[in-house]
Enzyme design. Structure first.
Site, PDB file in Angstrom:
ATOM      1  N   GLY A  86       8.324  -2.723  14.222  1.00  0.00           N
ATOM      2  CA  GLY A  86       9.128  -1.770  13.458  1.00  0.00           C
ATOM      3  C   GLY A  86       9.592  -0.597  14.320  1.00  0.00           C
TER       4      GLY A  86
ATOM      5  N   HIS B 206       5.908  -3.929   6.562  1.00  0.00           N
ATOM      6  CA  HIS B 206       5.377  -5.137   7.221  1.00  0.00           C
ATOM      7  C   HIS B 206       6.098  -6.389   6.697  1.00  0.00           C
ATOM      8  CE1 HIS B 206       1.652  -2.440   7.290  1.00  0.00           C
ATOM      9  NE2 HIS B 206       1.844  -2.683   8.571  1.00  0.00           N
TER      10      HIS B 206
ATOM     11  N   ARG C 221      -0.923   4.590   6.115  1.00  0.00           N
ATOM     12  CA  ARG C 221      -1.619   5.873   5.977  1.00  0.00           C
ATOM     13  C   ARG C 221      -1.133   6.666   4.761  1.00  0.00           C
ATOM     14  NH1 ARG C 221      -1.855   5.509  11.936  1.00  0.00           N
ATOM     15  NH2 ARG C 221      -4.061   5.472  12.488  1.00  0.00           N
TER      16      ARG C 221
ATOM     17  N   MET D 204      -1.963  -3.968  11.583  1.00  0.00           N
ATOM     18  CA  MET D 204      -3.356  -3.555  11.351  1.00  0.00           C
ATOM     19  C   MET D 204      -3.724  -3.739   9.879  1.00  0.00           C
ATOM     20  SD  MET D 204      -4.136  -0.472  13.959  1.00  0.00           S
ATOM     21  CE  MET D 204      -3.424   0.842  13.013  1.00  0.00           C
ATOM     22  N   GLY D 205      -2.891  -4.460   9.139  1.00  0.00           N
ATOM     23  CA  GLY D 205      -3.210  -4.721   7.739  1.00  0.00           C
ATOM     24  C   GLY D 205      -2.836  -3.578   6.818  1.00  0.00           C
TER      25      GLY D 205
ATOM     26  N   LYS E 215       9.803   2.118  13.138  1.00  0.00           N
ATOM     27  CA  LYS E 215       8.966   3.210  12.633  1.00  0.00           C
ATOM     28  C   LYS E 215       8.104   3.782  13.760  1.00  0.00           C
ATOM     29  CE  LYS E 215       6.205   5.370   9.540  1.00  0.00           C
ATOM     30  NZ  LYS E 215       4.908   5.333  10.105  1.00  0.00           N
TER      31      LYS E 215
ATOM     32  N   GLN F 261       6.028   3.146  20.456  1.00  0.00           N
ATOM     33  CA  GLN F 261       5.293   1.888  20.636  1.00  0.00           C
ATOM     34  C   GLN F 261       6.268   0.749  20.968  1.00  0.00           C
ATOM     35  OE1 GLN F 261       2.067   0.512  17.924  1.00  0.00           O
ATOM     36  NE2 GLN F 261       3.641  -0.777  17.040  1.00  0.00           N
TER      37      GLN F 261
ATOM     38  N   LEU G  96      -1.054  -4.068   4.179  1.00  0.00           N
ATOM     39  CA  LEU G  96       0.363  -4.439   4.312  1.00  0.00           C
ATOM     40  C   LEU G  96       1.216  -3.858   3.201  1.00  0.00           C
ATOM     41  CD1 LEU G  96      -0.198  -8.170   5.347  1.00  0.00           C
ATOM     42  CD2 LEU G  96       0.177  -6.193   6.841  1.00  0.00           C
ATOM     43  N   HIS G  97       2.432  -3.463   3.574  1.00  0.00           N
ATOM     44  CA  HIS G  97       3.398  -2.901   2.621  1.00  0.00           C
ATOM     45  C   HIS G  97       4.764  -3.501   2.923  1.00  0.00           C
ATOM     46  CE1 HIS G  97       4.547  -0.452   6.037  1.00  0.00           C
ATOM     47  NE2 HIS G  97       3.324   0.077   6.106  1.00  0.00           N
TER      48      HIS G  97
HETATM   49  P1  AMP Z   1       0.764  -1.150  11.696  1.00  0.00           P
HETATM   50  O1  AMP Z   1       0.091  -2.079  10.761  1.00  0.00           O
HETATM   51  O2  AMP Z   1       0.915   0.241  11.180  1.00  0.00           O
HETATM   52  O3  AMP Z   1       0.201  -1.217  13.097  1.00  0.00           O
HETATM   53  O4  AMP Z   1       2.258  -1.666  11.828  1.00  0.00           O
HETATM   54  C1  AMP Z   1       2.535  -2.995  12.175  1.00  0.00           C
HETATM   55  C2  AMP Z   1       4.013  -3.132  12.419  1.00  0.00           C
HETATM   56  O5  AMP Z   1       4.729  -2.797  11.237  1.00  0.00           O
HETATM   57  C3  AMP Z   1       4.525  -2.208  13.527  1.00  0.00           C
HETATM   58  O6  AMP Z   1       5.481  -2.908  14.318  1.00  0.00           O
HETATM   59  C4  AMP Z   1       5.163  -1.097  12.750  1.00  0.00           C
HETATM   60  O7  AMP Z   1       6.179  -0.425  13.454  1.00  0.00           O
HETATM   61  C5  AMP Z   1       5.727  -1.840  11.560  1.00  0.00           C
HETATM   62  N1  AMP Z   1       5.958  -0.931  10.449  1.00  0.00           N
HETATM   63  C6  AMP Z   1       5.089  -0.044   9.905  1.00  0.00           C
HETATM   64  N2  AMP Z   1       5.683   0.672   8.928  1.00  0.00           N
HETATM   65  C7  AMP Z   1       6.961   0.247   8.862  1.00  0.00           C
HETATM   66  C8  AMP Z   1       8.089   0.596   8.059  1.00  0.00           C
HETATM   67  N3  AMP Z   1       8.019   1.558   7.146  1.00  0.00           N
HETATM   68  N4  AMP Z   1       9.243  -0.072   8.270  1.00  0.00           N
HETATM   69  C9  AMP Z   1       9.333  -1.039   9.205  1.00  0.00           C
HETATM   70  N5  AMP Z   1       8.310  -1.426   9.985  1.00  0.00           N
HETATM   71  C10 AMP Z   1       7.135  -0.792   9.829  1.00  0.00           C
END
Ligand code: AMP
Length: 281
Positions: free
Chosen positions: A151, A38, A191, A31-32, A153, A157, A34-35
């Site tokens: 992830g 990601h 977040r 969802m962008g 995380k 999901q 990015l860190h």
């Molecule tokens: P999101 O942008 O939050 O929807 O996350 C996109 C993908 O990045 C999902 O598969 C998350 O599980 C993964 N993700 C988010 N945070 C982390 C993290 N700290 N470590 C590893 N993967 C992550």
């Protein structure tokens, strides 16, 4: 330069051309904002596939009306640069109008089995996982990747996506990747940008709870109720605990006895910011 593509037919054609040349496609849905979490998925995809596609889409149908869809951080150009730095070939960034061209109300949805979507985050986020499964299946149909990276995380999901892919015979391999944390232990999350410095210190107590459970388990205690109740005390007084549960990683059923592979999942609110974290023993 990593190109941003927003049209479905353009990303389809692009991927089709690469596939015709025998290239494998790795896909990272996001969802962008990015860190490094990601980025770890991008790097894993980069190491295993010829072409890497990242999607950036804040998916309206996985947010409840009272949630943070409107204020969710959006920074497309900065994200594109991060993708480029990690060797991503294409960013697919559609608008909600492109993804849901017939409107969001009456679209066909993927419905995950209740026993998997009604627990943990699903208890407070009604319909969330159906929104996630629906957009992920759409993205798989659009991008048609060989492998997709998620992830740990978001453990629930990941479980639900793996199950969907098995149940609906979706021709993609799902790769789960470890949680990336700050040095302090705080799990990276888009977040986290909502947190003040003071709140970040409070947020750290989520991972401290998990660490305590892990060390108690390693010390030989396997009584889930006792260990979890004991560890919950570490959570900051201002944090509002939503759940702290021990589950079987393979069935997502609650477990009384901790063992190797048990998933310990926590969700808590710091102020208005809802955070999740987990470990697998
Ligand atoms: P999101 O942008 O939050 O929807 O996350 C996109 C993908 O990045 C999902 O598969 C998350 O599980 C993964 N993700 C988010 N945070 C982390 C993290 N700290 N470590 C590893 N993967 C992550």
């Amino acid at each position: 330069m990593t190109q941003i593509i927003s049209e479905i037919n353009v990303i389809r054609e692009t991927v089709k051309n690469w596939k015709q040349q025998g290239k494998t496609i790795g896909f990272v849905p996001t969802m962008g904002a990015l860190h490094k979490g990601h980025e770890s998925l991008m790097l894993k995809a980069r190491s295993e596939c010829d072409i890497v596609v990242v999607s950036i889409f804040v998916n309206p149908i996985q947010f409840a009306p009272n949630e943070d869809f409107d204020k969710y951080p959006r920074q497309l150009e900065a994200d594109r640069q991060i993708c480029e730095n990690n060797g991503v070939d294409f960013v697919f960034a559609p608008t909600p109008q492109i993804m849901y061209s017939e409107g969001q109300e009456n679209i066909t949805k993927v419905v995950s089995p209740e026993i998997f979507q009604d627990k943990l985050c699903g208890k407070s986020r009604i319909g969330h996982f159906n929104g996630v499964a629906t957009v992920v299946l759409k993205l798989f149909n659009i991008v048609q990747p060989d492998k997709a990276y998620f992830g740990q995380k978001d453990a629930q999901q990941l479980f639900i996506i793996k199950k969907m892919v098995r149940d609906l015979d979706v021709p993609v391999e799902i790769i789960g990747c470890p949680i990336i944390r700050e040095e302090s232990g705080l799990a990276l999350s888009s977040r986290n940008t909502y947190l003040s410095e003071e709140q970040k210190i409070k947020a750290l107590t989520l991972s401290k709870v998990l660490k305590k459970i892990e060390s108690d388990y390693k010390a030989g205690n396997t009584n889930a109720k006792e260990i979890l109740e004991n560890a919950a005390d570490i959570l900051d007084n201002d944090a509002c605990l939503e759940y702290l549960e021990a589950l079987d990683t393979f069935s997502m059923g609650k477990t009384e006895i901790l063992k190797c592979d048990t998933l310990i999942a926590i969700a808590a609110k710091i102020g208005t910011v809802r955070l999740i974290d987990n470990i697998i023993l």
